[in-house]
Design a protein around this motif. Structure first.
Motif, PDB file in Angstrom:
ATOM      1  N   PHE A 113       5.214   2.141   8.204  1.00 50.98           N
ATOM      2  CA  PHE A 113       4.006   1.449   7.779  1.00 50.98           C
ATOM      3  C   PHE A 113       3.580   2.017   6.425  1.00 50.98           C
ATOM      4  O   PHE A 113       3.480   3.241   6.267  1.00 50.98           O
ATOM      5  N   ALA A 114       3.286   1.142   5.477  1.00 47.74           N
ATOM      6  CA  ALA A 114       2.795   1.590   4.184  1.00 47.74           C
ATOM      7  C   ALA A 114       1.376   2.128   4.303  1.00 47.74           C
ATOM      8  O   ALA A 114       0.548   1.596   5.047  1.00 47.74           O
ATOM      9  N   SER A 115       1.089   3.176   3.542  1.00 51.91           N
ATOM     10  CA  SER A 115      -0.280   3.632   3.317  1.00 51.91           C
ATOM     11  C   SER A 115      -0.687   3.183   1.923  1.00 51.91           C
ATOM     12  O   SER A 115       0.099   3.322   0.975  1.00 51.91           O
ATOM     13  N   VAL A 116      -1.883   2.627   1.798  1.00 49.90           N
ATOM     14  CA  VAL A 116      -2.357   2.162   0.486  1.00 49.90           C
ATOM     15  C   VAL A 116      -3.811   2.602   0.302  1.00 49.90           C
ATOM     16  O   VAL A 116      -4.541   2.780   1.278  1.00 49.90           O
ATOM     17  N   VAL A 137       7.528  -2.120   6.687  1.00 49.11           N
ATOM     18  CA  VAL A 137       7.516  -3.268   7.605  1.00 49.11           C
ATOM     19  C   VAL A 137       6.114  -3.603   8.081  1.00 49.11           C
ATOM     20  O   VAL A 137       5.925  -4.499   8.905  1.00 49.11           O
ATOM     21  N   GLY A 138       5.115  -2.894   7.585  1.00 49.01           N
ATOM     22  CA  GLY A 138       3.734  -3.127   7.971  1.00 49.01           C
ATOM     23  C   GLY A 138       2.826  -2.238   7.155  1.00 49.01           C
ATOM     24  O   GLY A 138       3.264  -1.543   6.226  1.00 49.01           O
ATOM     25  N   VAL A 139       1.557  -2.258   7.489  1.00 48.41           N
ATOM     26  CA  VAL A 139       0.535  -1.506   6.769  1.00 48.41           C
ATOM     27  C   VAL A 139      -0.286  -0.716   7.774  1.00 48.41           C
ATOM     28  O   VAL A 139      -0.589  -1.212   8.865  1.00 48.41           O
ATOM     29  N   ARG A 164      -1.047 -13.090   3.595  1.00 50.40           N
ATOM     30  CA  ARG A 164      -0.022 -13.891   2.928  1.00 50.40           C
ATOM     31  C   ARG A 164       1.377 -13.418   3.298  1.00 50.40           C
ATOM     32  O   ARG A 164       2.279 -14.226   3.523  1.00 50.40           O
ATOM     33  N   ARG A 165       1.531 -12.096   3.393  1.00 54.91           N
ATOM     34  CA  ARG A 165       2.839 -11.532   3.730  1.00 54.91           C
ATOM     35  C   ARG A 165       3.123 -11.529   5.231  1.00 54.91           C
ATOM     36  O   ARG A 165       4.235 -11.216   5.648  1.00 54.91           O
ATOM     37  N   GLU A 166       2.082 -11.820   6.042  1.00 58.16           N
ATOM     38  CA  GLU A 166       2.206 -11.843   7.506  1.00 58.16           C
ATOM     39  C   GLU A 166       2.697 -10.499   8.044  1.00 58.16           C
ATOM     40  O   GLU A 166       3.551 -10.427   8.928  1.00 58.16           O
ATOM     41  N   LEU A 167       2.111  -9.418   7.517  1.00 56.29           N
ATOM     42  CA  LEU A 167       2.533  -8.073   7.897  1.00 56.29           C
ATOM     43  C   LEU A 167       1.747  -7.560   9.098  1.00 56.29           C
ATOM     44  O   LEU A 167       0.539  -7.764   9.182  1.00 56.29           O
ATOM     45  N   PRO A 168       2.398  -6.860  10.024  1.00 58.27           N
ATOM     46  CA  PRO A 168       1.648  -6.147  11.073  1.00 58.27           C
ATOM     47  C   PRO A 168       0.801  -5.034  10.465  1.00 58.27           C
ATOM     48  O   PRO A 168       1.209  -4.387   9.491  1.00 58.27           O
TER      49      PRO A 168
END
Length: 328
Positions: A113-116, A137-139, A164-168
């Motif tokens: 999961f990305a950290s932002v 693969v997600g956030v 928009r990206r439909e990310l989990p």
């Protein structure tokens, strides 16, 4: 049967050093009972550090021993929500680069999961794009962003891009606002009560604020079985029936949105897992462990899920994650 752990954490020394150097004294590391070190916020220890958080080779060995095939790793709290824009962005880059490198090293075993830096939306959207190009693969987001609600309009730009990206999105608890006033530093109640409260409040507010109508592609995963959400959703429904203010943003009962929310299996007891399944449905529960936190035992959660009927356990162990993540 593929076993996919969607709630499991890693950190690194560079991130920890930045946290201690650039959080203006808000966070510190100190001793806790049992001979461990923990991250403190004020006088409250909320995140115990373990050796496994820094050791990818050890993680793979532990996964092999437990029978876990894939770990979708994430940073834990306080994530990168504690510095100025340049510091927070750099902290996110450090974590995402480290996890992307682990994914390249163990391509069949690790995703992330990305950290932002949510508190700086322009930087957050840019880092989300960069992390996705590296294989995220997600956030991950905390249930409050340095005290701010996830539904705060300032974060709309980030949510729009995620939708928009439909990310989990893994909604993970943090120390709730009012930590000191609630006397959560004693008996480690910040972990047992504070974290689950934080998640419950975040998910409930998202429902009541019409989040799932505005962002129909969201795949929200509530950590620790969604806190108390499965057990208070009928109270939310009653509020919707009884009070006009509860119908300000939504036109249907709160419980009707549960189909758009996923939760993990970190409940520690078969009775609680059965209740979670009864409310959320087997299609919306995912295997998670909280490894390598002190409470995070992969084998314990496997034993809990494995005791379920096979048509439920197969979904929880991997089929549901296969459906909502792109793990190719």
């Amino acid at each position: 049967m593929t076993v996919i752990d969607i709630h499991t954490h890693m950190v690194n020394e560079e991130w920890l050093d930045m946290l201690l150097k650039h959080s203006d004294g808000k966070y510190a590391v100190g001793d806790v009972p049992g001979g461990h070190k923990a991250v403190y916020k004020g006088g409250t220890a909320f995140m115990t550090l373990t050796d496994g958080m820094f050791d990818y080779e050890g993680r793979i060995r532990a996964m092999d021993a437990a029978g876990v095939d894939v770990s979708v790793i994430s940073l834990t709290c306080p994530n990168v929500f504690w510095g100025g824009s340049a510091v927070s962005l750099r902290a996110a880059q450090i974590v995402n680069d480290d996890m992307a490198a682990a994914q390249r090293r163990y391509p069949d075993r690790v995703r992330f999961f990305a950290s932002v830096p949510w508190q700086y939306p322009e930087e957050a959207v840019g880092e989300l794009d960069r992390a996705c190009r590296q294989g995220a693969v997600g956030v991950m987001v905390l249930a409050n962003i340095d005290g701010a609600s996830l539904t705060d309009p300032r974060f709309a730009e980030v949510w729009n891009e995620i939708d928009r990206r439909e990310l989990p999105v893994l909604v993970h608890p943090a120390s709730p606002p009012g930590l000191e006033e609630m006397d959560l530093d004693r008996f480690h109640l910040v972990w047992s009560i504070g974290f689950t409260f934080d998640t419950t409040l975040a998910l409930s507010r998202m429902i009541m604020d019409g989040f799932f109508d505005r962002y129909p592609n969201l795949k929200i995963i509530g950590g620790h079985a969604g806190g108390y959400l499965p057990f208070v959703v009928t109270r939310l429904d009653k509020g919707f029936q009884s009070f006009e203010s509860c119908r300000e943003k939504i036109a249907r009962p709160p419980s009707s949105y549960l189909s758009q929310i996923y939760v993990d299996s970190i409940v520690y007891d078969a009775r609680t897992l059965h209740a979670t399944l009864d409310i959320m449905g087997a299609d919306n529960v995912l295997y998670g462990t909280d490894f390598p936190h002190k409470n995070g035992k992969m084998e314990e959660i496997i034993e809990l899920v494995d005791a379920l009927p096979q048509h439920q356990s197969a979904k929880i162990f991997g089929a549901n994650a296969d459906r909502i993540f792109d793990l190719s």
